[in-house]
Write a protein that holds these residues in place. Structure first.
Motif, PDB file in Angstrom:
ATOM      1  N   LEU A 153      40.254  36.783  31.430  1.00  0.00           N
ATOM      2  CA  LEU A 153      40.419  36.670  32.870  1.00  0.00           C
ATOM      3  C   LEU A 153      39.121  37.223  33.648  1.00  0.00           C
ATOM      4  O   LEU A 153      38.348  36.491  34.475  1.00  0.00           O
ATOM      5  N   ILE A 154      38.795  38.310  33.123  1.00  0.00           N
ATOM      6  CA  ILE A 154      37.274  39.000  33.628  1.00  0.00           C
ATOM      7  C   ILE A 154      36.149  38.072  33.327  1.00  0.00           C
ATOM      8  O   ILE A 154      35.526  37.966  34.014  1.00  0.00           O
ATOM      9  N   ILE A 155      36.060  37.838  31.873  1.00  0.00           N
ATOM     10  CA  ILE A 155      35.089  36.969  31.503  1.00  0.00           C
ATOM     11  C   ILE A 155      35.016  35.592  32.245  1.00  0.00           C
ATOM     12  O   ILE A 155      33.981  35.183  32.777  1.00  0.00           O
ATOM     13  N   ASN A 198      50.776  22.170  29.019  1.00  0.00           N
ATOM     14  CA  ASN A 198      51.902  22.980  28.602  1.00  0.00           C
ATOM     15  C   ASN A 198      51.630  24.357  28.125  1.00  0.00           C
ATOM     16  O   ASN A 198      52.489  25.216  28.423  1.00  0.00           O
ATOM     17  N   GLU A 199      50.548  24.297  27.223  1.00  0.00           N
ATOM     18  CA  GLU A 199      50.038  25.683  26.608  1.00  0.00           C
ATOM     19  C   GLU A 199      49.590  26.452  27.919  1.00  0.00           C
ATOM     20  O   GLU A 199      50.043  27.776  27.985  1.00  0.00           O
ATOM     21  N   LEU A 200      49.104  25.906  28.862  1.00  0.00           N
ATOM     22  CA  LEU A 200      48.304  26.798  29.924  1.00  0.00           C
ATOM     23  C   LEU A 200      49.541  27.416  30.800  1.00  0.00           C
ATOM     24  O   LEU A 200      49.409  28.665  31.053  1.00  0.00           O
ATOM     25  N   ALA A 201      50.463  26.627  31.055  1.00  0.00           N
ATOM     26  CA  ALA A 201      51.591  26.949  31.704  1.00  0.00           C
ATOM     27  C   ALA A 201      52.247  28.296  31.304  1.00  0.00           C
ATOM     28  O   ALA A 201      52.675  29.269  31.697  1.00  0.00           O
ATOM     29  N   GLN A 202      52.560  28.186  29.717  1.00  0.00           N
ATOM     30  CA  GLN A 202      53.326  29.269  29.045  1.00  0.00           C
ATOM     31  C   GLN A 202      52.316  30.455  29.057  1.00  0.00           C
ATOM     32  O   GLN A 202      52.750  31.515  28.925  1.00  0.00           O
ATOM     33  N   ASP A 203      50.737  30.349  28.953  1.00  0.00           N
ATOM     34  CA  ASP A 203      50.096  31.547  29.307  1.00  0.00           C
ATOM     35  C   ASP A 203      50.263  32.067  30.591  1.00  0.00           C
ATOM     36  O   ASP A 203      50.305  33.483  30.723  1.00  0.00           O
ATOM     37  N   VAL A 204      50.185  31.174  31.619  1.00  0.00           N
ATOM     38  CA  VAL A 204      50.547  31.901  32.986  1.00  0.00           C
ATOM     39  C   VAL A 204      51.830  32.629  32.981  1.00  0.00           C
ATOM     40  O   VAL A 204      51.760  33.536  33.583  1.00  0.00           O
ATOM     41  N   LEU A 205      52.856  32.198  32.437  1.00  0.00           N
ATOM     42  CA  LEU A 205      54.003  32.617  32.533  1.00  0.00           C
ATOM     43  C   LEU A 205      54.211  33.969  31.681  1.00  0.00           C
ATOM     44  O   LEU A 205      54.753  34.875  32.398  1.00  0.00           O
ATOM     45  N   SER A 206      53.403  34.215  30.717  1.00  0.00           N
ATOM     46  CA  SER A 206      53.473  35.252  30.059  1.00  0.00           C
ATOM     47  C   SER A 206      52.598  36.354  30.837  1.00  0.00           C
ATOM     48  O   SER A 206      53.171  37.532  30.816  1.00  0.00           O
ATOM     49  N   TYR A 266      41.354  16.758  31.480  1.00  0.00           N
ATOM     50  CA  TYR A 266      40.128  17.043  31.225  1.00  0.00           C
ATOM     51  C   TYR A 266      39.560  17.738  32.574  1.00  0.00           C
ATOM     52  O   TYR A 266      39.435  17.047  33.458  1.00  0.00           O
ATOM     53  N   PHE A 267      39.690  19.281  32.513  1.00  0.00           N
ATOM     54  CA  PHE A 267      39.327  19.758  33.545  1.00  0.00           C
ATOM     55  C   PHE A 267      38.732  21.121  33.421  1.00  0.00           C
ATOM     56  O   PHE A 267      38.648  21.601  32.087  1.00  0.00           O
ATOM     57  N   GLU A 268      38.405  22.224  34.279  1.00  0.00           N
ATOM     58  CA  GLU A 268      37.820  23.508  34.034  1.00  0.00           C
ATOM     59  C   GLU A 268      39.075  24.173  33.966  1.00  0.00           C
ATOM     60  O   GLU A 268      39.991  24.521  34.756  1.00  0.00           O
ATOM     61  N   LYS A 269      39.328  24.901  32.451  1.00  0.00           N
ATOM     62  CA  LYS A 269      40.380  25.738  32.200  1.00  0.00           C
ATOM     63  C   LYS A 269      40.782  26.914  33.341  1.00  0.00           C
ATOM     64  O   LYS A 269      41.782  27.240  33.539  1.00  0.00           O
ATOM     65  N   MET A 270      39.579  27.635  33.530  1.00  0.00           N
ATOM     66  CA  MET A 270      39.840  28.675  34.393  1.00  0.00           C
ATOM     67  C   MET A 270      40.557  28.496  35.709  1.00  0.00           C
ATOM     68  O   MET A 270      41.364  29.223  36.020  1.00  0.00           O
ATOM     69  N   LYS A 271      39.857  27.320  36.262  1.00  0.00           N
ATOM     70  CA  LYS A 271      40.255  27.013  37.580  1.00  0.00           C
ATOM     71  C   LYS A 271      41.687  26.460  37.714  1.00  0.00           C
ATOM     72  O   LYS A 271      42.582  26.735  38.246  1.00  0.00           O
ATOM     73  N   MET A 272      42.010  25.700  36.681  1.00  0.00           N
ATOM     74  CA  MET A 272      43.427  25.268  36.469  1.00  0.00           C
ATOM     75  C   MET A 272      44.350  26.253  36.305  1.00  0.00           C
ATOM     76  O   MET A 272      45.577  26.412  36.867  1.00  0.00           O
ATOM     77  N   HIS A 273      44.058  27.314  35.459  1.00  0.00           N
ATOM     78  CA  HIS A 273      44.787  28.604  35.207  1.00  0.00           C
ATOM     79  C   HIS A 273      45.096  29.575  36.743  1.00  0.00           C
ATOM     80  O   HIS A 273      46.203  29.757  36.884  1.00  0.00           O
ATOM     81  N   LEU A 305      44.972  28.272  39.503  1.00  0.00           N
ATOM     82  CA  LEU A 305      45.781  27.221  40.202  1.00  0.00           C
ATOM     83  C   LEU A 305      47.322  27.332  40.319  1.00  0.00           C
ATOM     84  O   LEU A 305      48.161  27.561  40.897  1.00  0.00           O
ATOM     85  N   PHE A 306      47.680  27.177  38.665  1.00  0.00           N
ATOM     86  CA  PHE A 306      49.167  27.391  38.344  1.00  0.00           C
ATOM     87  C   PHE A 306      49.594  28.857  38.481  1.00  0.00           C
ATOM     88  O   PHE A 306      50.743  28.994  39.037  1.00  0.00           O
ATOM     89  N   GLN A 307      48.686  29.704  38.438  1.00  0.00           N
ATOM     90  CA  GLN A 307      49.159  31.184  38.818  1.00  0.00           C
ATOM     91  C   GLN A 307      49.624  31.222  39.983  1.00  0.00           C
ATOM     92  O   GLN A 307      50.410  31.865  40.307  1.00  0.00           O
ATOM     93  N   ASN A 308      48.618  30.782  41.237  1.00  0.00           N
ATOM     94  CA  ASN A 308      48.907  31.043  42.331  1.00  0.00           C
ATOM     95  C   ASN A 308      49.985  30.098  42.827  1.00  0.00           C
ATOM     96  O   ASN A 308      50.839  30.603  43.790  1.00  0.00           O
ATOM     97  N   MET A 309      50.231  28.917  42.313  1.00  0.00           N
ATOM     98  CA  MET A 309      51.254  28.047  42.650  1.00  0.00           C
ATOM     99  C   MET A 309      52.960  28.713  42.267  1.00  0.00           C
ATOM    100  O   MET A 309      53.652  28.879  43.024  1.00  0.00           O
ATOM    101  N   ILE A 310      52.748  29.222  40.992  1.00  0.00           N
ATOM    102  CA  ILE A 310      54.014  29.855  40.433  1.00  0.00           C
ATOM    103  C   ILE A 310      54.372  31.179  41.187  1.00  0.00           C
ATOM    104  O   ILE A 310      55.474  31.586  41.863  1.00  0.00           O
ATOM    105  N   SER A 311      53.347  31.930  41.706  1.00  0.00           N
ATOM    106  CA  SER A 311      53.763  33.442  42.033  1.00  0.00           C
ATOM    107  C   SER A 311      53.797  33.219  43.773  1.00  0.00           C
ATOM    108  O   SER A 311      54.742  33.882  44.230  1.00  0.00           O
TER     109      SER A 311
END
Length: 372
Positions: free
Chosen positions: A287-289, A310-318, A340-347, A349-355
């Motif tokens: 995340l820092i990188i 699906n994998e990204l969602a599991q990373d966020v949940l972890s 097909y997107f930017e992984k950091m931005k999508m991560h 987005l998911f983290q903020n939506m869930i939290s």
């Protein structure tokens, strides 16, 4: 009373003269106006203690006269002076009193500005939960009456609160809305100026509009320069923060590895605990990188990639595992597509939506469903 908002030193002489006349003839209502005028004069001069002295005098007269509208403004002005003097607890008391007077006496036209003052003061006291309650109520009123000036203040405060709560999605949203309404306000002011100018012929109109457009363009340029500086400061902060955080994270990861090696000979199985700590450290490091490259506009063309949500969602949940457990919540993830997107931005987005879905859920056992 019309001159009480002026900042010209010549006004002071007339205000004092009028005050003495009102005192001599015992004209309380007139004296109240002069006190408010002097208070406004000193407030504009940044002499807040002096301003407070005259506001309190006006407040006493409004109280004696049982002037509800006068009390509304006096209590708000006392709060303004105390707020400028950084006496936030005392300012809050008067702001809330002013709000109560407006509500109980049906002064709806000024409710929006009263709510924003209470919300701002709670935010200055770092009581963001209370600030959000008053912010939401006032924003609803401000939208209904379509007050651009008040909306500017509400979106500015929304941006400030979102930053304090580390909510990047809402911070960006309110940052954009703040500047959108700021530009609308400039346009409205200039349109009003055009309408007020009395012209006799077409050349006068053209000259007047040209002068106003020049002024508007200068204001917009100044505004854009400020935005560029803010953006530059954000980029600089991001790079500094990411650089300074990398080393301690590396140290944590290295010591966890050493600890794992040294505990291999013991009978107790520490592997799960160490594995979880290492995994969390690795995610934080990534995340820092990502943070250090997030604002780099030159990377946009090369940052797009195929992402299994699906994998990204599991990373966020972890990464949110502890937070989810503390809130006694559960998250259900339906089958998600590959994008097909930017992984950091999508991560993010998911983290903020869930939290946010968990944080602002009124249920005792929140259930968040993430799907198509």
């Amino acid at each position: 009373s019309q001159s009480r908002y002026a900042n010209d030193d010549s006004v002071l002489w007339f205000l004092r003269k009028a005050m003495r006349i009102s005192e001599n003839i015992k004209y309380a209502k007139g004296l109240d106006l002069k006190y408010k005028g002097l208070a406004a004069y000193y407030y504009n001069k940044n002499l807040y203690k002096r301003s407070l002295f005259y506001v309190l005098k006006g407040f006493k007269i409004s109280t004696d006269l049982d002037d509800k509208r006068g009390l509304c403004y006096s209590t708000a002005n006392i709060g303004d002076c105390l707020h400028k003097l950084k006496k936030y607890d005392q300012a809050l008391k008067y702001y809330k009193k002013s709000l109560y007077l407006r509500i109980s006496n049906g002064f709806e036209s000024s409710l929006s500005s009263a709510y924003i003052k209470v919300a701002y003061t709670y935010a200055d006291l770092k009581n963001y939960e209370k600030a959000i309650i008053y912010w939401k109520k006032g924003l609803k009123i401000s939208k209904r009456v379509n007050s651009i000036q008040d909306l500017i203040q509400y979106y500015k405060l929304g941006y400030k609160i979102s930053l304090a709560k580390s909510d990047s999605v809402f911070a960006l949203k309110y940052f954009r809305l703040f500047h959108k309404y700021k530009l609308l306000d400039l346009q409205e002011v200039n349109n009003a100026a055009v309408n007020q100018i009395k012209v006799k012929n077409a050349s006068d109109i053209a000259m007047a509009e040209t002068l106003i457009l020049r002024k508007k363009n200068d204001e917009i340029k100044d505004h854009l320069l400020k935005l560029e500086k803010i953006n530059s400061d954000l980029i600089q902060f991001t790079h500094i923060a990411s650089h300074d955080l990398k080393e301690p994270i590396r140290t944590v990861m290295m010591h966890l590895s050493l600890l794992q090696k040294r505990l291999q000979d013991t009978s107790y199985d520490f592997s799960d605990l160490i594995s979880t700590a290492q995994s969390s450290s690795e995610r934080l490091y990534q995340l820092i990188i990502g943070l250090s490259t997030f604002l780099d506009v030159n990377r946009v063309a090369n940052s797009m990639e195929s992402i299994d949500l699906n994998e990204l969602a599991q990373d966020v949940l972890s990464s949110l595992d502890r937070f989810i457990s503390e809130k006694n919540a559960s998250v259900v993830v339906d089958k998600l597509p590959i994008l097909y997107f930017e992984k950091m931005k999508m991560h993010i987005l998911f983290q903020n939506m869930i939290s946010n879905g968990i944080e602002f859920n009124e249920s005792t056992k929140p259930v968040i469903v993430t799907g198509k």
